[in-house]
Design a protein around this motif. Structure first.
Motif, PDB file in Angstrom:
ATOM      1  N   ILE A 150      -5.824   1.722  -2.516  1.00 26.00           N
ATOM      2  CA  ILE A 150      -7.057   1.455  -1.759  1.00 26.00           C
ATOM      3  C   ILE A 150      -7.440  -0.010  -1.881  1.00 26.00           C
ATOM      4  O   ILE A 150      -7.798  -0.673  -0.897  1.00 26.00           O
ATOM      5  CB  ILE A 150      -8.207   2.356  -2.260  1.00 26.00           C
ATOM      6  CG1 ILE A 150      -7.873   3.826  -2.016  1.00 26.00           C
ATOM      7  CG2 ILE A 150      -9.517   1.979  -1.581  1.00 26.00           C
ATOM      8  CD1 ILE A 150      -8.885   4.787  -2.623  1.00 26.00           C
ATOM      9  N   ASN A 167      -1.502  10.739   5.652  1.00 30.99           N
ATOM     10  CA  ASN A 167      -1.135   9.406   5.176  1.00 30.99           C
ATOM     11  C   ASN A 167       0.187   8.933   5.772  1.00 30.99           C
ATOM     12  O   ASN A 167       0.336   7.769   6.154  1.00 30.99           O
ATOM     13  CB  ASN A 167      -1.039   9.403   3.654  1.00 30.99           C
ATOM     14  CG  ASN A 167      -1.421   8.075   3.061  1.00 30.99           C
ATOM     15  OD1 ASN A 167      -2.592   7.792   2.838  1.00 30.99           O
ATOM     16  ND2 ASN A 167      -0.437   7.217   2.827  1.00 30.99           N
ATOM     17  N   LEU A 187      -6.487   8.347   0.559  1.00 28.63           N
ATOM     18  CA  LEU A 187      -5.898   7.898  -0.702  1.00 28.63           C
ATOM     19  C   LEU A 187      -6.763   8.309  -1.889  1.00 28.63           C
ATOM     20  O   LEU A 187      -6.252   8.696  -2.947  1.00 28.63           O
ATOM     21  CB  LEU A 187      -5.712   6.376  -0.681  1.00 28.63           C
ATOM     22  CG  LEU A 187      -4.595   5.868   0.240  1.00 28.63           C
ATOM     23  CD1 LEU A 187      -4.714   4.364   0.447  1.00 28.63           C
ATOM     24  CD2 LEU A 187      -3.222   6.222  -0.331  1.00 28.63           C
ATOM     25  N   LEU A 188      -8.081   8.242  -1.702  1.00 27.96           N
ATOM     26  CA  LEU A 188      -8.978   8.686  -2.770  1.00 27.96           C
ATOM     27  C   LEU A 188      -8.811  10.181  -3.030  1.00 27.96           C
ATOM     28  O   LEU A 188      -8.771  10.622  -4.191  1.00 27.96           O
ATOM     29  CB  LEU A 188     -10.426   8.369  -2.393  1.00 27.96           C
ATOM     30  CG  LEU A 188     -11.489   8.757  -3.443  1.00 27.96           C
ATOM     31  CD1 LEU A 188     -11.243   8.023  -4.757  1.00 27.96           C
ATOM     32  CD2 LEU A 188     -12.896   8.466  -2.907  1.00 27.96           C
ATOM     33  N   HIS A 239      -8.125  -5.404   5.188  1.00 31.11           N
ATOM     34  CA  HIS A 239      -9.026  -4.595   6.017  1.00 31.11           C
ATOM     35  C   HIS A 239      -9.404  -5.302   7.316  1.00 31.11           C
ATOM     36  O   HIS A 239      -9.334  -4.717   8.401  1.00 31.11           O
ATOM     37  CB  HIS A 239     -10.291  -4.256   5.232  1.00 31.11           C
ATOM     38  CG  HIS A 239     -11.280  -3.445   6.024  1.00 31.11           C
ATOM     39  ND1 HIS A 239     -11.239  -2.077   6.082  1.00 31.11           N
ATOM     40  CD2 HIS A 239     -12.321  -3.821   6.825  1.00 31.11           C
ATOM     41  CE1 HIS A 239     -12.215  -1.629   6.862  1.00 31.11           C
ATOM     42  NE2 HIS A 239     -12.889  -2.680   7.327  1.00 31.11           N
ATOM     43  N   TYR A 268       1.337   4.271  -2.733  1.00 31.83           N
ATOM     44  CA  TYR A 268       1.175   5.658  -2.277  1.00 31.83           C
ATOM     45  C   TYR A 268       2.397   6.490  -2.646  1.00 31.83           C
ATOM     46  O   TYR A 268       2.286   7.606  -3.162  1.00 31.83           O
ATOM     47  CB  TYR A 268       0.943   5.672  -0.765  1.00 31.83           C
ATOM     48  CG  TYR A 268       1.310   6.982  -0.109  1.00 31.83           C
ATOM     49  CD1 TYR A 268       0.554   8.125  -0.321  1.00 31.83           C
ATOM     50  CD2 TYR A 268       2.430   7.075   0.721  1.00 31.83           C
ATOM     51  CE1 TYR A 268       0.905   9.337   0.273  1.00 31.83           C
ATOM     52  CE2 TYR A 268       2.787   8.269   1.313  1.00 31.83           C
ATOM     53  CZ  TYR A 268       2.021   9.399   1.088  1.00 31.83           C
ATOM     54  OH  TYR A 268       2.370  10.586   1.670  1.00 31.83           O
ATOM     55  N   TYR A 301      -8.585   5.082   3.494  1.00 28.12           N
ATOM     56  CA  TYR A 301      -9.355   4.950   2.246  1.00 28.12           C
ATOM     57  C   TYR A 301      -9.713   6.324   1.692  1.00 28.12           C
ATOM     58  O   TYR A 301      -9.482   6.624   0.513  1.00 28.12           O
ATOM     59  CB  TYR A 301     -10.651   4.161   2.483  1.00 28.12           C
ATOM     60  CG  TYR A 301     -10.481   2.699   2.768  1.00 28.12           C
ATOM     61  CD1 TYR A 301      -9.515   1.943   2.111  1.00 28.12           C
ATOM     62  CD2 TYR A 301     -11.290   2.046   3.698  1.00 28.12           C
ATOM     63  CE1 TYR A 301      -9.358   0.592   2.382  1.00 28.12           C
ATOM     64  CE2 TYR A 301     -11.144   0.697   3.969  1.00 28.12           C
ATOM     65  CZ  TYR A 301     -10.173  -0.021   3.311  1.00 28.12           C
ATOM     66  OH  TYR A 301     -10.016  -1.353   3.567  1.00 28.12           O
ATOM     67  N   THR A 352       0.844  -1.206   0.000  1.00 29.27           N
ATOM     68  CA  THR A 352       0.000   0.000   0.000  1.00 29.27           C
ATOM     69  C   THR A 352       0.874   1.248   0.000  1.00 29.27           C
ATOM     70  O   THR A 352       0.634   2.204  -0.751  1.00 29.27           O
ATOM     71  CB  THR A 352      -0.926   0.007   1.226  1.00 29.27           C
ATOM     72  OG1 THR A 352      -1.762  -1.159   1.210  1.00 29.27           O
ATOM     73  CG2 THR A 352      -1.802   1.256   1.246  1.00 29.27           C
TER      74      THR A 352
END
Length: 577
Positions: free
Chosen positions: A379, A317, A283-284, A386, A225, A280, A221
């Protein structure tokens, strides 16, 4: 409040020995490293007759070498000691930053930046530990000072780079060499030799740690990023079409938001919504920002605004991704940090090179669209872990590869069938006063007292550390119990080992208080100060929102105040009834 608590105060984080100031100064310069070169990228491209993709290799060489070095810095530090590791790292930075300033071509700078990356890896892996070990007045002040250095470095780096870059593109490199040289001398003179661990870290430990699903998921992840993040950092300066000094001001504003949202906003959002949900959304949001840069790449004002705004999301983040890594990592904190740093820096290093190739073959908007897609893909990768992350955060996971916050009994066992007053304290200077004040509440209500000493992990950017040794934490708790026994107070003790984030510890404490049917839960002032206690709190916020009984704040010289969660997710205090 009792008399014993009236004089207990938390030491100022800025009252520190010279060793701490020496390393903190070096931290400021180190954190300047990335943003410092951003304002001079267009000048480098123009004056050295290089394409943006060639200039982008300054990031690639620096970050890829940093990534690989992260695999071995733990093993090196555990064998030669933290001070020697710092000195070697600083020496390497001084030499290679100066050499980069003397280079006559982009390829020369790229090569010297690789050496700089090695020195930086050695430095960042040990700087926080040295500051904590050398600090006076408790580790909380050391963490605050480190965060301050981080914020200054991130914010001031682009500004200094712009000012020096307006004179010559060589200026920022020479500037770093001189400033780090000063930090090197101060470190040699003022930082004492620190003991090496009893057991050296194996060289293979970080790679072996990546076998654990949770750590690998969070690492991937972070890789995605960083792909988007360093695409923006490496290529956004070109469409802005600004001078070096104006680029410095843009990235100064960006850096201020990174620092503020990392330290102050991220913990509050985490306590209110949970780590996964915030990541979530964050990142969006970053995907939208990068897509906006791609769509508006021909309009400089769009790029400028988008870059500055992105600082808020990047700050959130950076903090929460590292928090998540610590939550799901069943290995020692330094090993988890090294493994995670290796994967994330690889993403950051490869992204600028790939973006250059995309821009050369198509146009400058394409790398930003690809970066936006990387954020969205992050994501999806995060979603695969999760359940693991959410269960770990709630303290309910039964997975073998997740460490849970644990409550360990210390001393006399708690009385069954009673409603104790539970008091939570850490290794702060006012802990004794808070325990004494809670004892008075317990004595008045005819209840036994249960003292919970919280041993937490501090997370700053990509670094995580458990500043308090387990033996020291146990000794402090036994000291509280001995004093209470001497005063005739019925008391028992628990040691709460936190695994990664303060909010998780708060929820575990809340669950325990409900299970023992506590009469109330008492907490002391935040080591960060009263404002932080009532604003972002983190452990206290999570405790107050989760527990089904009263939470009271005990502060030196003031009446007890009952804490309640407000609709905005923070805390408000009312006089205790």
């Amino acid at each position: 409040m009792t008399a014993s608590s009236a004089h207990a105060t938390t030491a100022s984080p800025f009252t520190q020995p010279r060793a701490v100031w020496a390393v903190a100064f070096a931290c400021v310069i180190s954190f300047m490293g990335i943003g410092l070169v951003d304002p001079i990228l267009p000048a480098l491209s123009e004056q050295l007759h290089a394409t943006p993709s060639q200039v982008s290799l300054l990031f690639t060489s620096y970050l890829v070498v940093t990534a690989v070095a992260m695999l071995v810095v733990g093993a090196v530090s555990s064998r030669i000691g933290a001070k020697r590791t710092l000195v070697v790292g600083l020496s390497i930075i001084v030499v290679f930053a100066a050499l980069a300033g003397t280079a006559g071509s982009v390829n020369g700078i790229v090569g010297f930046r690789a050496g700089w990356g090695l020195g930086n890896a050695l430095f960042i892996a040990t700087s926080l530990a040295v500051i904590v070990a050398s600090a006076s007045g408790g580790f909380a002040g050391a963490i605050i000072l480190y965060e301050t250095a981080l914020g200054l470095g991130i914010a001031v780096g682009p500004l200094l780079g712009g000012e020096l870059g307006s004179i010559s593109w060589r200026g920022p490199f020479y500037g770093v060499a001189v400033l780090m040289g000063i930090a090197l001398v101060a470190t040699v003179l003022f930082v004492p030799s620190l003991p090496t661990p009893a057991t050296p870290t194996p060289l293979t430990a970080p790679l072996a740690a990546l076998r654990h699903r949770g750590l690998l998921t969070m690492g991937l992840t972070a890789l995605l990023y960083n792909w988007g993040f360093f695409t923006m950092l490496g290529y956004a300066p070109y469409p802005m079409e600004l001078s070096a000094i104006r680029l410095g001001y843009v990235f100064f504003a960006w850096g201020v938001l990174v620092a503020v949202f990392s330290v102050f906003v991220a913990p509050r959002l985490q306590g209110r919504f949970g780590t996964a949900k915030v990541l979530y959304a964050n990142l969006l949001a970053l995907g939208v920002v990068l897509a906006a840069i791609g769509a508006g790449v021909d309009r400089s004002w769009v790029v400028i605004v988008a870059v500055i705004v992105s600082g808020a999301f990047i700050g959130i983040n950076n903090t929460l991704t590292t928090q998540a890594v610590m939550l799901v990592s069943p290995v020692e904190r330094p090993v988890a940090s090294s493994a995670y740093g290796f994967v994330r820096f690889i993403g950051g290093g490869l992204a600028p090179y790939a973006a250059g190739k995309l821009a050369d073959h198509w146009d400058l908007s394409v790398p930003f669209y690809v970066g936006a897609a990387a954020f969205v893909l992050a994501i999806a990768v995060l979603a695969t872990g999760h359940r693991l992350l959410e269960a770990a955060e709630q303290g309910q996971s039964e997975a073998d590869e997740v460490l849970q916050p644990t409550l360990e009994p210390v001393g006399t066992a708690a009385e069954r069938g009673t409603r104790p007053v539970v008091v939570a304290v850490g290794s702060t200077s006012d802990a004794e006063g808070v325990v004494s004040a809670a004892a008075e509440i317990a004595r008045t209500s005819g209840s036994p007292l249960e003292v919970v000493h919280v041993r937490e992990t501090a997370v700053v950017e990509e670094l995580a550390i458990t500043p308090e040794d387990e033996r020291d934490a146990r000794a402090r708790l036994v000291g509280h119990l001995d004093r209470l026994a001497a005063d005739g107070v019925r008391a028992s003790g628990l040691l709460l080992h936190s695994v990664g984030d303060h909010a998780a510890a708060g929820r575990v404490l809340a669950q325990h208080a409900d299970e023992v049917d506590a009469r109330l839960v008492a907490v002391g002032s935040s080591p960060r100060g009263a404002a932080a206690q009532l604003a972002e709190g983190s452990l206290t916020t999570a405790l107050t929102r989760s527990v089904h009984r009263s939470v009271v704040l005990l502060r030196s010289g003031e009446p007890a105040r009952e804490l309640r969660a407000d609709p905005a997710g923070g805390l408000v205090g009312h006089p205790a009834g």
